[in-house]
Design a protein around this motif. Structure first.
Motif, PDB file in Angstrom:
ATOM      1  N   ASP A  43       0.833  -1.201   0.000  1.00 21.47           N
ATOM      2  CA  ASP A  43       0.000   0.000   0.000  1.00 21.47           C
ATOM      3  C   ASP A  43       0.867   1.249   0.000  1.00 21.47           C
ATOM      4  OD1 ASP A  43      -2.792  -1.115   0.323  1.00 21.47           O
ATOM      5  OD2 ASP A  43      -1.761  -2.086   1.994  1.00 21.47           O
ATOM      6  N   ALA A  44       0.593   2.145  -0.939  1.00 21.06           N
ATOM      7  CA  ALA A  44       1.376   3.365  -1.044  1.00 21.06           C
ATOM      8  C   ALA A  44       1.299   4.183   0.234  1.00 21.06           C
ATOM      9  CB  ALA A  44       0.894   4.189  -2.243  1.00 21.06           C
ATOM     10  N   ALA A  45       0.137   4.213   0.867  1.00 15.02           N
ATOM     11  CA  ALA A  45      -0.014   4.978   2.104  1.00 15.02           C
ATOM     12  C   ALA A  45       0.886   4.436   3.200  1.00 15.02           C
ATOM     13  CB  ALA A  45      -1.475   4.949   2.559  1.00 15.02           C
ATOM     14  N   VAL A  46       1.006   3.124   3.264  1.00 14.15           N
ATOM     15  CA  VAL A  46       1.862   2.487   4.269  1.00 14.15           C
ATOM     16  C   VAL A  46       3.326   2.789   3.985  1.00 14.15           C
ATOM     17  CG1 VAL A  46       2.657   0.241   5.124  1.00 14.15           C
ATOM     18  CG2 VAL A  46       0.209   0.664   4.804  1.00 14.15           C
ATOM     19  N   LEU A  47       3.717   2.722   2.719  1.00 15.10           N
ATOM     20  CA  LEU A  47       5.101   2.999   2.368  1.00 15.10           C
ATOM     21  C   LEU A  47       5.451   4.461   2.641  1.00 15.10           C
ATOM     22  CD1 LEU A  47       7.744   1.958   1.224  1.00 15.10           C
ATOM     23  CD2 LEU A  47       6.892   2.472  -1.073  1.00 15.10           C
ATOM     24  N   ARG A  48       4.532   5.383   2.345  1.00 18.67           N
ATOM     25  CA  ARG A  48       4.786   6.808   2.617  1.00 18.67           C
ATOM     26  C   ARG A  48       4.998   7.036   4.119  1.00 18.67           C
ATOM     27  NH1 ARG A  48       0.510   7.882  -1.334  1.00 18.67           N
ATOM     28  NH2 ARG A  48       1.467   8.695  -3.243  1.00 18.67           N
ATOM     29  N   ARG A  49       4.189   6.346   4.937  1.00 20.32           N
ATOM     30  CA  ARG A  49       4.351   6.500   6.385  1.00 20.32           C
ATOM     31  C   ARG A  49       5.729   6.004   6.818  1.00 20.32           C
ATOM     32  NH1 ARG A  49       0.618   4.147  11.358  1.00 20.32           N
ATOM     33  NH2 ARG A  49       1.088   2.110  10.431  1.00 20.32           N
ATOM     34  N   ALA A  50       6.179   4.898   6.241  1.00 17.28           N
ATOM     35  CA  ALA A  50       7.498   4.365   6.584  1.00 17.28           C
ATOM     36  C   ALA A  50       8.601   5.320   6.144  1.00 17.28           C
ATOM     37  CB  ALA A  50       7.692   2.998   5.937  1.00 17.28           C
ATOM     38  N   VAL A  51       8.457   5.903   4.971  1.00 17.43           N
ATOM     39  CA  VAL A  51       9.434   6.883   4.488  1.00 17.43           C
ATOM     40  C   VAL A  51       9.515   8.063   5.451  1.00 17.43           C
ATOM     41  CG1 VAL A  51       9.866   8.597   2.672  1.00 17.43           C
ATOM     42  CG2 VAL A  51       9.305   6.236   2.051  1.00 17.43           C
ATOM     43  N   ASP A  52       8.375   8.518   5.937  1.00 17.06           N
ATOM     44  CA  ASP A  52       8.349   9.634   6.890  1.00 17.06           C
ATOM     45  C   ASP A  52       9.001   9.248   8.208  1.00 17.06           C
ATOM     46  OD1 ASP A  52       7.048  11.187   5.026  1.00 17.06           O
ATOM     47  OD2 ASP A  52       5.038  10.840   5.869  1.00 17.06           O
ATOM     48  N   VAL A  53       8.663   8.062   8.712  1.00 19.75           N
ATOM     49  CA  VAL A  53       9.220   7.601   9.982  1.00 19.75           C
ATOM     50  C   VAL A  53      10.743   7.501   9.903  1.00 19.75           C
ATOM     51  CG1 VAL A  53       9.443   5.539  11.439  1.00 19.75           C
ATOM     52  CG2 VAL A  53       7.175   6.417  10.855  1.00 19.75           C
ATOM     53  N   CYS A  54      11.229   7.042   8.758  1.00 26.14           N
ATOM     54  CA  CYS A  54      12.673   6.860   8.580  1.00 26.14           C
ATOM     55  C   CYS A  54      13.373   8.136   8.113  1.00 26.14           C
ATOM     56  CB  CYS A  54      12.936   5.731   7.577  1.00 26.14           C
ATOM     57  SG  CYS A  54      12.366   4.111   8.118  1.00 26.14           S
ATOM     58  N   ARG A  55      12.576   9.185   7.872  1.00 22.83           N
ATOM     59  CA  ARG A  55      13.112  10.481   7.441  1.00 22.83           C
ATOM     60  C   ARG A  55      13.963  10.351   6.185  1.00 22.83           C
ATOM     61  NH1 ARG A  55      14.775  13.227  13.318  1.00 22.83           N
ATOM     62  NH2 ARG A  55      12.692  13.075  14.228  1.00 22.83           N
ATOM     63  N   LEU A  56      13.396   9.677   5.199  1.00 22.65           N
ATOM     64  CA  LEU A  56      14.098   9.453   3.938  1.00 22.65           C
ATOM     65  C   LEU A  56      13.727  10.521   2.922  1.00 22.65           C
ATOM     66  CD1 LEU A  56      13.526   5.587   3.699  1.00 22.65           C
ATOM     67  CD2 LEU A  56      15.620   6.745   4.438  1.00 22.65           C
ATOM     68  N   ASP A  57      14.713  10.933   2.160  1.00 21.81           N
ATOM     69  CA  ASP A  57      14.484  11.938   1.131  1.00 21.81           C
ATOM     70  C   ASP A  57      14.214  11.257  -0.211  1.00 21.81           C
ATOM     71  OD1 ASP A  57      14.281  14.304  -0.245  1.00 21.81           O
ATOM     72  OD2 ASP A  57      16.458  14.616  -0.404  1.00 21.81           O
ATOM     73  N   VAL A  58      13.089  10.552  -0.282  1.00 19.72           N
ATOM     74  CA  VAL A  58      12.689   9.873  -1.519  1.00 19.72           C
ATOM     75  C   VAL A  58      11.191  10.057  -1.723  1.00 19.72           C
ATOM     76  CG1 VAL A  58      14.506   8.108  -1.474  1.00 19.72           C
ATOM     77  CG2 VAL A  58      12.336   7.682  -0.308  1.00 19.72           C
ATOM     78  N   GLY A  59      10.782   9.958  -2.967  1.00 14.89           N
ATOM     79  CA  GLY A  59       9.364  10.007  -3.272  1.00 14.89           C
ATOM     80  C   GLY A  59       8.776   8.620  -3.364  1.00 14.89           C
ATOM     81  N   VAL A  60       7.459   8.544  -3.320  1.00 18.15           N
ATOM     82  CA  VAL A  60       6.735   7.277  -3.469  1.00 18.15           C
ATOM     83  C   VAL A  60       5.764   7.438  -4.635  1.00 18.15           C
ATOM     84  CG1 VAL A  60       5.077   5.684  -2.413  1.00 18.15           C
ATOM     85  CG2 VAL A  60       6.937   6.660  -1.036  1.00 18.15           C
ATOM     86  N   ARG A  61       5.885   6.564  -5.628  1.00 12.51           N
ATOM     87  CA  ARG A  61       5.014   6.632  -6.801  1.00 12.51           C
ATOM     88  C   ARG A  61       4.134   5.386  -6.875  1.00 12.51           C
ATOM     89  NH1 ARG A  61       8.510   6.581 -10.887  1.00 12.51           N
ATOM     90  NH2 ARG A  61       8.626   8.845 -11.139  1.00 12.51           N
ATOM     91  N   PRO A  62       2.827   5.512  -6.658  1.00 10.59           N
ATOM     92  CA  PRO A  62       1.929   4.359  -6.812  1.00 10.59           C
ATOM     93  C   PRO A  62       1.769   4.007  -8.297  1.00 10.59           C
ATOM     94  CG  PRO A  62       0.912   6.130  -5.527  1.00 10.59           C
ATOM     95  CD  PRO A  62       2.105   6.709  -6.197  1.00 10.59           C
ATOM     96  N   VAL A  63       1.766   2.711  -8.600  1.00 17.42           N
ATOM     97  CA  VAL A  63       1.502   2.242  -9.961  1.00 17.42           C
ATOM     98  C   VAL A  63       0.460   1.135  -9.890  1.00 17.42           C
ATOM     99  CG1 VAL A  63       3.794   2.875 -10.810  1.00 17.42           C
ATOM    100  CG2 VAL A  63       3.397   0.561  -9.926  1.00 17.42           C
ATOM    101  N   ILE A 306       9.452  -2.408  18.188  1.00 16.78           N
ATOM    102  CA  ILE A 306      10.150  -1.215  17.705  1.00 16.78           C
ATOM    103  C   ILE A 306       9.529  -0.660  16.433  1.00 16.78           C
ATOM    104  CG2 ILE A 306      12.351  -1.855  18.763  1.00 16.78           C
ATOM    105  CD1 ILE A 306      13.297  -2.688  15.933  1.00 16.78           C
ATOM    106  N   ALA A 307       8.441  -1.267  15.973  1.00 15.64           N
ATOM    107  CA  ALA A 307       7.804  -0.799  14.740  1.00 15.64           C
ATOM    108  C   ALA A 307       7.355   0.650  14.890  1.00 15.64           C
ATOM    109  CB  ALA A 307       6.605  -1.675  14.399  1.00 15.64           C
ATOM    110  N   GLY A 308       7.599   1.447  13.867  1.00 22.97           N
ATOM    111  CA  GLY A 308       7.190   2.843  13.866  1.00 22.97           C
ATOM    112  C   GLY A 308       8.180   3.793  14.492  1.00 22.97           C
ATOM    113  N   THR A 309       9.301   3.277  14.997  1.00 23.16           N
ATOM    114  CA  THR A 309      10.299   4.129  15.634  1.00 23.16           C
ATOM    115  C   THR A 309      11.401   4.569  14.688  1.00 23.16           C
ATOM    116  OG1 THR A 309      11.720   2.293  16.345  1.00 23.16           O
ATOM    117  CG2 THR A 309       9.905   2.926  17.818  1.00 23.16           C
ATOM    118  N   GLY A 310      11.482   3.881  13.528  1.00 23.33           N
ATOM    119  CA  GLY A 310      12.562   4.181  12.592  1.00 23.33           C
ATOM    120  C   GLY A 310      13.890   3.577  12.993  1.00 23.33           C
ATOM    121  N   LYS A 311      13.888   2.723  14.031  1.00 31.20           N
ATOM    122  CA  LYS A 311      15.134   2.144  14.536  1.00 31.20           C
ATOM    123  C   LYS A 311      15.482   0.793  13.909  1.00 31.20           C
ATOM    124  CE  LYS A 311      14.623   4.273  19.116  1.00 31.20           C
ATOM    125  NZ  LYS A 311      14.474   4.002  20.578  1.00 31.20           N
TER     126      LYS A 311
END
Length: 343
Positions: A43-63, A306-311
């Motif tokens: 799910d794109a929404a789930v991946l976007r949340r993970a990107v935010d939690v991990c503070r990654l500078d990448v985009g998410v493109r749903p296909v 530890i899920a959701g902590t970015g650790k």
């Protein structure tokens, strides 16, 4: 033959576990994905949340299809299934999360069977969650067996060049011991030997672990080596297979890591798991053998604590992804040796 890098479908696993985080970190790392085209599945929404939690500078493109992925730097393509929302509580068993995890496995497996992707790399799932979603499978491997129609599926661990196989897997120790019979061990030997050949080992050297302390001490500590394991090894040798054993379990894995053997047949789940994870927890990769598709996986759970902590350490996913890149050239051979049920 194609000169294009292989496409690897990476499932997000349980949306409220660490799977989305380790997937995001791995697919955002150019060094981790070098030589492949990664596609997240979930799910794109789930991946976007993970990107935010991990503070990654990448985009998410749903296909909506594998063919729509662009594989551009700085963007993670995700085959968006639209099942799990982004606000599910982290680290809590949830039927919706389980349904999303199952759907991702199904979508990635179908893509591999259709030839749209070259391999499937899986993040961890939570068994209680998939059961809450209605699945009756004990785990990934059993689910993949049903989806592909395979009856030969088994697990191979790959750690520092050594491949470890399992004569029994998801059974209680008492039940596993009851399965240590000559026919069962002989079958497991032949399946392990075949897998070594399928993945490119010429003239494989396989060792079979002993069950009892000191290999049974000629029956003083148990007779399984005498009545089951030893005769199975001898039968395999009589057919020309290079098989050693039973070798005491406290030394056989060390000997394999030293290069004496290409593979070791473990007799029960923890015998092989403890050996591999002790020597390299984050570098041990699980590969499902006996399927018509290539599937690699992390060898740990969802780590709800530890899920959701970015650790979460992405090392296991990194290793699983790199293993899939290395094994992708053998994907066609898998289909030949382990044809799909419809073939």
């Amino acid at each position: 033959m194609t000169t294009q890098p292989p496409i690897l479908a990476v499932t997000l696993g349980d949306p409220v576990g660490i799977g989305p985080e380790i997937t995001a970190r791995t697919l955002a790392d150019p060094a981790a994905t070098e030589g492949a085209r990664p596609l997240a599945v979930g799910d794109a929404a789930v991946l976007r949340r993970a990107v935010d939690v991990c503070r990654l500078d990448v985009g998410v493109r749903p296909v909506g299809a594998v063919s729509a992925a662009r594989f551009e730097p700085g963007v993670i393509d995700v085959l968006d299934l639209g099942i799990a929302p982004a606000d599910l509580p982290w680290g809590v068993v949830d039927g919706v999360a389980g349904a999303a995890a199952v759907a991702a496995i199904e979508a990635a497996t179908k893509a591999a069977l259709d030839g749209a992707v070259d391999a499937v790399v899986t993040s961890p799932i939570n068994k209680e969650a998939i059961w809450a979603a209605g699945s009756e499978h004990l785990g990934h491997t059993e689910m993949l067996g049903e989806l592909t129609g395979s009856r030969r599926f088994n697990t191979m661990f790959w750690v520092r060049g050594l491949k470890i196989f399992f004569a029994t897997r998801h059974l209680s120790l008492r039940e596993a011991l009851d399965q240590i019979t000559k026919p069962n061990i002989e079958h497991a030997i032949r399946e392990a030997y075949t897998a070594l050949e399928v993945f490119g080992t010429r003239e494989p050297r396989l060792a079979v672990a002993a069950l009892n302390p000191h290999g049974g001490e000629n029956g003083k500590f148990g007779d399984e080596e005498i009545v089951a394991i030893g005769p199975a090894v001898e039968a395999a040798r009589a057919d020309g297979l290079d098989v050693a054993g039973p070798v005491p379990a406290d030394s056989v894995f060390h000997q394999g890591l030293e290069g004496r053997y290409d593979g070791v047949l473990s007799l029960y789940h923890d015998q092989g798991h403890i050996a591999s994870k002790t020597v390299d927890f984050h570098g041990t990769v699980s590969v499902t053998v006996g399927l018509p598709i290539l599937r690699t996986s992390v060898d740990h759970g969802t780590a709800f604590d530890i899920a959701g902590t970015g650790k979460a350490d992405p090392g296991t996913m990194h290793a699983a992804f790199r293993a899939a890149v290395e094994l992708a050239p053998f994907a066609g051979r898998l289909r030949e040796v382990y044809p799909p049920a419809s073939s």
